[in-house]
Write a protein that holds these residues in place. Structure first.
Motif, mmCIF file in Angstrom:
data_model
loop_
_atom_site.group_PDB
_atom_site.id
_atom_site.type_symbol
_atom_site.label_atom_id
_atom_site.label_comp_id
_atom_site.label_asym_id
_atom_site.label_seq_id
_atom_site.Cartn_x
_atom_site.Cartn_y
_atom_site.Cartn_z
ATOM 1 N N ILE A 1 2.115 -41.259 52.879
ATOM 2 C CA ILE A 1 1.533 -40.203 53.696
ATOM 3 C C ILE A 1 1.663 -40.642 55.154
ATOM 4 C CG2 ILE A 1 -0.883 -39.466 54.399
ATOM 5 C CD1 ILE A 1 -1.459 -39.598 51.310
ATOM 6 N N ARG B 1 4.660 -39.404 56.734
ATOM 7 C CA ARG B 1 4.878 -38.191 57.008
ATOM 8 C C ARG B 1 4.139 -37.886 58.182
ATOM 9 N NH1 ARG B 1 6.981 -35.254 52.754
ATOM 10 N NH2 ARG B 1 6.701 -36.232 50.720
ATOM 11 N N VAL B 2 3.110 -38.458 58.508
ATOM 12 C CA VAL B 2 2.530 -38.266 59.853
ATOM 13 C C VAL B 2 3.059 -38.848 60.993
ATOM 14 C CG1 VAL B 2 0.300 -38.462 61.129
ATOM 15 C CG2 VAL B 2 0.078 -38.113 58.550
ATOM 16 N N GLU C 1 5.556 -36.733 62.924
ATOM 17 C CA GLU C 1 5.081 -35.793 63.617
ATOM 18 C C GLU C 1 4.508 -36.590 65.041
ATOM 19 O OE1 GLU C 1 5.350 -32.503 62.993
ATOM 20 O OE2 GLU C 1 6.114 -33.304 61.025
ATOM 21 N N PHE D 1 -4.857 -33.736 61.508
ATOM 22 C CA PHE D 1 -4.300 -34.125 60.010
ATOM 23 C C PHE D 1 -5.346 -34.453 59.289
ATOM 24 C CE2 PHE D 1 -0.588 -34.978 62.934
ATOM 25 C CZ PHE D 1 0.222 -34.201 62.432
ATOM 26 N N CYS E 1 -5.724 -36.050 55.630
ATOM 27 C CA CYS E 1 -4.650 -37.002 54.685
ATOM 28 C C CYS E 1 -5.762 -37.621 53.437
ATOM 29 C CB CYS E 1 -4.133 -38.130 55.279
ATOM 30 S SG CYS E 1 -3.284 -37.695 57.253
ATOM 31 N N TYR F 1 -3.544 -29.432 59.728
ATOM 32 C CA TYR F 1 -2.513 -29.895 58.702
ATOM 33 C C TYR F 1 -3.092 -30.639 57.397
ATOM 34 C CZ TYR F 1 1.381 -29.295 61.920
ATOM 35 O OH TYR F 1 2.262 -28.696 62.912
ATOM 36 N N VAL G 1 -2.108 -33.366 54.325
ATOM 37 C CA VAL G 1 -1.165 -34.000 53.736
ATOM 38 C C VAL G 1 -1.311 -34.917 52.655
ATOM 39 C CG1 VAL G 1 0.363 -35.774 54.816
ATOM 40 C CG2 VAL G 1 -0.765 -34.360 56.534
ATOM 41 N N THR G 2 -0.418 -35.132 51.783
ATOM 42 C CA THR G 2 -0.508 -35.705 50.731
ATOM 43 C C THR G 2 0.940 -36.744 50.594
ATOM 44 O OG1 THR G 2 0.604 -34.606 48.968
ATOM 45 C CG2 THR G 2 -1.848 -34.162 49.593
ATOM 46 N N MET H 1 3.211 -31.837 53.356
ATOM 47 C CA MET H 1 2.429 -31.439 54.327
ATOM 48 C C MET H 1 2.180 -29.920 54.441
ATOM 49 S SD MET H 1 2.939 -32.316 58.519
ATOM 50 C CE MET H 1 2.812 -34.040 58.185
ATOM 51 N N ASN I 1 0.257 -26.537 56.989
ATOM 52 C CA ASN I 1 -0.391 -26.296 58.003
ATOM 53 C C ASN I 1 -1.302 -24.924 57.598
ATOM 54 O OD1 ASN I 1 -1.653 -25.711 60.312
ATOM 55 N ND2 ASN I 1 0.173 -25.782 61.621
ATOM 56 N N ILE J 1 1.818 -29.220 47.508
ATOM 57 C CA ILE J 1 1.638 -30.546 47.860
ATOM 58 C C ILE J 1 0.674 -31.313 46.903
ATOM 59 C CG2 ILE J 1 2.334 -30.255 50.209
ATOM 60 C CD1 ILE J 1 -0.607 -30.511 51.059
#
Length: 445
Positions: free
Chosen positions: A201, A204-205, A208, A358, A360, A395, A397-398, A402, A404, A420
């Motif tokens: 995770i 993924r962040v 960004e 985000f 998460c 957002y 996130v897993t 991701m 939005n 996700i």
């Protein structure tokens, strides 16, 4: 009377301070590591003399002697602004209750809505100007100081002396009594263990993140993983504006990626409202002008935080439903933590120019019997607390992706969030979304 004479005239023992408490009083303990210790032990010894005494705390880290002395809550009731792991354990068997709050509003609560008869707080030794530092835990203390009938400070030689914006300490002229003589190490919270899912995770962040971003991190394994990745990255000129400051910020500063040079406000400084970590963090905060301790109605104010360009806020959740509602503080009716400042920063991250918010979470978890459960659910578990309304969620996130939520319809949210979720639960979630009439057939089925 000079400062030292004033100081000497206000010294009392912990036992004498505890004698000032009367039945029916409301007592505010200092936030987190500033909660009193000698006073708490002395007050516990008065269990047989008092009745109906309420104590307010926030993020307890020291086992309260008053609860140990009165496990059934016949005399003392503990009221927590935000559950720590200790508060959660105590609430399972004792008189510990949660005070719902939006953290940015807490100073106003204590000024306008909650009585305070006695405020007791641990502080660093008085400096040459007559000020006692709150050791990095400004929180809502200035509001309590203005409202409390009696103010007692408990001096701890090991409390760090921090720099700040305002409200990060108290002057001797505002203090009624001083308990001195303690030299006790602060409770340490070691970074949460980072799992493989946390790492996925965080990556993924991390994808960004941009040079010049200003970071807010919540508590947990994933924020720790992200902080470590950022510290080892080649990002430049990052800033910090957060609720809780942790080891991750120490690492980001020491590695050179965080200097605050591009911040719109508090340029060249990390702004925070409370500190909880290890001795590494407390030593970093001590007399460090890079770190600015502020009251929570400054750090967590959505308007203040959103005025910082490229604010990136990263927080955890317990579960999220297909509408985009976020529960981050309870498992059904069982309180786990609290609202804290998550909603404040979710809003601020979206409002910031170039900002991102985000939320998460791992896609699933195993119960004690080893059975797998999805954290992405049709609707929040009955009794679960909505921390972030669906309109505020950005957002999600897993480890599987991701999504939005901003601007998305109910069917788009359902589809995006199911995509996700853990693969084992997707067909079941689709069927539930269809039954809820928020599913539109598409090529993503």
């Amino acid at each position: 009377m000079n400062l030292q004479e004033k100081y000497s005239s206000k010294i009392i023992s912990a036992e004498a301070a505890a004698q000032m408490v009367q039945s029916g009083d409301w007592i505010e303990y200092g936030f987190c590591t500033t909660a009193p210790r000698a006073f708490d032990e002395a007050l516990a010894k008065r269990t047989g003399e008092l009745s109906d005494v309420d104590i307010r705390v926030g993020v307890s880290v020291y086992p309260p002697a008053v609860v140990a002395a009165d496990p059934d809550g016949k005399v003392f009731t503990f009221n927590s602004w935000h559950y720590s792991g200790l508060d959660r354990r105590l609430s399972a068997s004792g008189p510990v209750f949660y005070n719902p709050m939006k953290f940015s509003e807490l100073p106003r609560y204590v000024l306008e809505n909650t009585p305070t008869d006695v405020f007791v707080v641990q502080v660093a030794p008085m400096d040459k100007f007559g000020f006692f530092s709150f050791g990095g835990n400004a929180s809502h203390h200035y509001g309590v100081i203005e409202r409390a009938k009696k103010i007692i400070v408990e001096v701890n030689e090991q409390m760090p002396r921090v720099h700040g914006g305002h409200g990060h300490g108290i002057h001797i002229d505002e203090v009624d009594y001083i308990i001195e003589g303690a030299s006790l190490p602060l409770t340490e919270l070691h970074p949460a263990q980072v799992s493989d899912v946390d790492q996925t995770i965080a990556r993924r962040v991390m994808a960004e993140m941009r040079d010049g971003d200003c970071i807010q991190l919540g508590i947990g394994g994933m924020p720790n993983a992200l902080g470590s990745m950022i510290a080892q990255s080649d990002l430049k000129d990052l800033g910090g504006h957060t609720e809780m400051i942790s080891e991750s910020f120490v690492d980001m500063f020491l590695s050179g990626v965080m200097n605050g040079r591009r911040k719109n406000i508090d340029k060249g400084r990390i702004a925070y409202t409370f500190a909880l970590g290890t001795k590494k963090l407390y030593d970093f905060l001590d007399d460090n002008p890079f770190c600015a301790n502020y009251p929570v109605d400054y750090t967590n104010s959505a308007s203040v935080a959103a005025s910082i360009d490229n604010l990136v806020t990263i927080n955890n959740a317990v579960e999220i439903d297909l509408f985009g509602q976020v529960c981050s503080e309870s498992a059904g009716i069982r309180n786990i933590s609290g609202s804290g400042g998550q909603l404040d920063f979710v809003i601020a991250g979206y409002l910031s120019k170039g900002g991102r918010s985000f939320i998460c979470l791992s896609s699933c978890y195993k119960d004690k019997a080893g059975q797998l459960h999805s954290r992405l659910v049709p609707t929040i578990t009955p009794g679960g607390i909505i921390t972030d309304p669906r309109a505020t969620t950005m957002y999600v996130v897993t480890e599987y992706g991701m999504f939005n939520c901003k601007g998305m319809s109910t069917w788009q949210r359902a589809e995006g969030l199911i995509n996700i979720a853990h693969p084992d639960f997707r067909e079941e979630l689709i069927a539930q979304a269809e039954a809820m009439k928020i599913w539109k057939r598409s090529n993503k089925r």
